[in-house]
Design a protein around this motif. Structure first.
Motif, PDB file in Angstrom:
ATOM      1  N   ALA A   7       0.832  -1.204   0.000  1.00  0.00           N
ATOM      2  CA  ALA A   7       0.000   0.000   0.000  1.00  0.00           C
ATOM      3  C   ALA A   7       0.867   1.255   0.000  1.00  0.00           C
ATOM      4  O   ALA A   7       0.487   2.277  -0.574  1.00  0.00           O
ATOM      5  CB  ALA A   7      -0.927  -0.006   1.211  1.00  0.00           C
ATOM      6  N   LEU A   8       2.048   1.175   0.625  1.00  0.00           N
ATOM      7  CA  LEU A   8       2.939   2.340   0.647  1.00  0.00           C
ATOM      8  C   LEU A   8       3.465   2.662  -0.746  1.00  0.00           C
ATOM      9  O   LEU A   8       3.601   3.832  -1.108  1.00  0.00           O
ATOM     10  CB  LEU A   8       4.103   2.101   1.609  1.00  0.00           C
ATOM     11  N   HIS A   9       3.781   1.629  -1.546  1.00  0.00           N
ATOM     12  CA  HIS A   9       4.210   1.866  -2.937  1.00  0.00           C
ATOM     13  C   HIS A   9       3.177   2.719  -3.678  1.00  0.00           C
ATOM     14  O   HIS A   9       3.529   3.656  -4.398  1.00  0.00           O
ATOM     15  CB  HIS A   9       4.378   0.542  -3.684  1.00  0.00           C
ATOM     16  N   VAL A  10       1.906   2.359  -3.506  1.00  0.00           N
ATOM     17  CA  VAL A  10       0.848   3.088  -4.200  1.00  0.00           C
ATOM     18  C   VAL A  10       0.674   4.480  -3.595  1.00  0.00           C
ATOM     19  O   VAL A  10       0.527   5.475  -4.315  1.00  0.00           O
ATOM     20  CB  VAL A  10      -0.481   2.309  -4.129  1.00  0.00           C
ATOM     21  N   ALA A  11       0.729   4.555  -2.289  1.00  0.00           N
ATOM     22  CA  ALA A  11       0.489   5.830  -1.611  1.00  0.00           C
ATOM     23  C   ALA A  11       1.515   6.885  -1.993  1.00  0.00           C
ATOM     24  O   ALA A  11       1.163   8.048  -2.198  1.00  0.00           O
ATOM     25  CB  ALA A  11       0.488   5.614  -0.090  1.00  0.00           C
ATOM     26  N   VAL A  12       2.787   6.514  -2.103  1.00  0.00           N
ATOM     27  CA  VAL A  12       3.810   7.538  -2.392  1.00  0.00           C
ATOM     28  C   VAL A  12       3.659   8.108  -3.795  1.00  0.00           C
ATOM     29  O   VAL A  12       4.201   9.177  -4.097  1.00  0.00           O
ATOM     30  CB  VAL A  12       5.236   6.980  -2.200  1.00  0.00           C
TER      31      VAL A  12
END
Length: 285
Positions: free
Chosen positions: A62-67
């Motif tokens: 989810a962090l990959h997408v969020a950044v």
């Protein structure tokens, strides 16, 4: 009894996998609908399960997408949760070997790069040099390389200062951060996509890159000369013609009328060509 215990363990593993799949799906669904608050909540409640969950076919967290698309405050909250429980998880890679910092650099999100890079560099984690794993993806690209590849000069300058100059003064060991596995350098890429302002900065930081060849033996000077050929007449042009155009353009710069006579970015291209040309001559002497 032993067989019963094995069966029970298999059922527990199946249930756990099912729960993980449900969590991954919910994380994915909320990234797609922009329900970022829900994602933060899942990170806070599920901790490691949410942090390590792969939510799509690319192997992203989810962090990959969020950044790449989430508001800055959401990314701050996710990083806060991660650093409380599993700081190295900031470097989890997707199927292409990209960390969230790779993704942020490719997306042109300077503030996301600052949030991620500062935590990594100042946290005391091992292997901070960007030319070492895990800062290189499967193609051998670092976040610094990707910033140059996509023409994001502010990100390139920031990462160069923070991740190179702040941690490594040995220029010989810095060079790999600019070069991927196929021998292509960030300078090659910046020239190929006509990001000449970025190319100027790269050359200023790493002048030796002017002489590097890619896997087919092409230097940045060769590449730039081919760009001139296409923009001049779209056919083969001899060196004396290129030199005459350089001279003509130099005079045009002095008269401040270049923007009316030549294509966009061409003046910068010529200036950069002159710089590389001079470096090539010095290298031959």
């Amino acid at each position: 009894m032993e067989e019963i215990a094995k069966t029970k363990k298999m059922e527990e593993d199946r249930d756990r996998m099912s729960q993980d799949d449900v969590l991954a799906f919910n994380l994915y669904k909320n990234t797609m609908t922009g329900e970022w608050g829900n994602i933060v909540k899942m990170y806070e409640e599920q901790k490691f399960s949410a942090i390590y969950a792969r939510i799509n076919a690319s192997g992203d967290t989810a962090l990959h997408v969020a950044v790449s698309i989430a508001p800055e405050e959401i990314v701050r909250q996710l990083i806060r949760v991660i650093t409380l429980h599993s700081e190295p998880s900031l470097r989890l890679t997707n199927n292409e070997g990209n960390t969230p910092l790779h993704v942020a650099a490719s997306a042109g999100r300077l503030n996301m790069c600052i949030l991620l890079a500062k935590v990594d560099v100042f946290s005391g984690l091992p292997n901070l040099e960007v030319h070492q794993d895990p800062f290189r993806n499967k193609l051998g690209e670092t976040p610094l390389f990707l910033a140059a590849f996509h023409g994001y000069k502010p990100i390139f300058l920031y990462l160069h200062f923070l991740l190179l100059e702040a941690s490594d003064k040995d220029l010989d060991s810095v060079n790999p951060a600019y070069r991927r596995n196929d021998g292509e350098t960030a300078l090659h890429c910046a020239i190929r996509w006509e990001y000449f302002d970025v190319a100027f900065e790269i050359l200023a930081k790493e002048p030796n890159l002017a002489y590097f060849v890619n896997e087919v033996g092409i230097t940045p000077l060769h590449l730039l000369a081919s760009i001139h050929v296409e923009e001049l007449e779209h056919e083969t042009v001899h060196k004396d013609l290129i030199d005459s155009v350089v001279k003509e353009l130099h005079e045009s710069f002095e008269n401040d009328n270049i923007t009316d006579e030549f294509p966009k970015n061409y003046g910068t291209c010529i200036q950069f060509y002159q710089m590389l040309q001079n470096m090539a001559r010095l290298g031959m002497e």
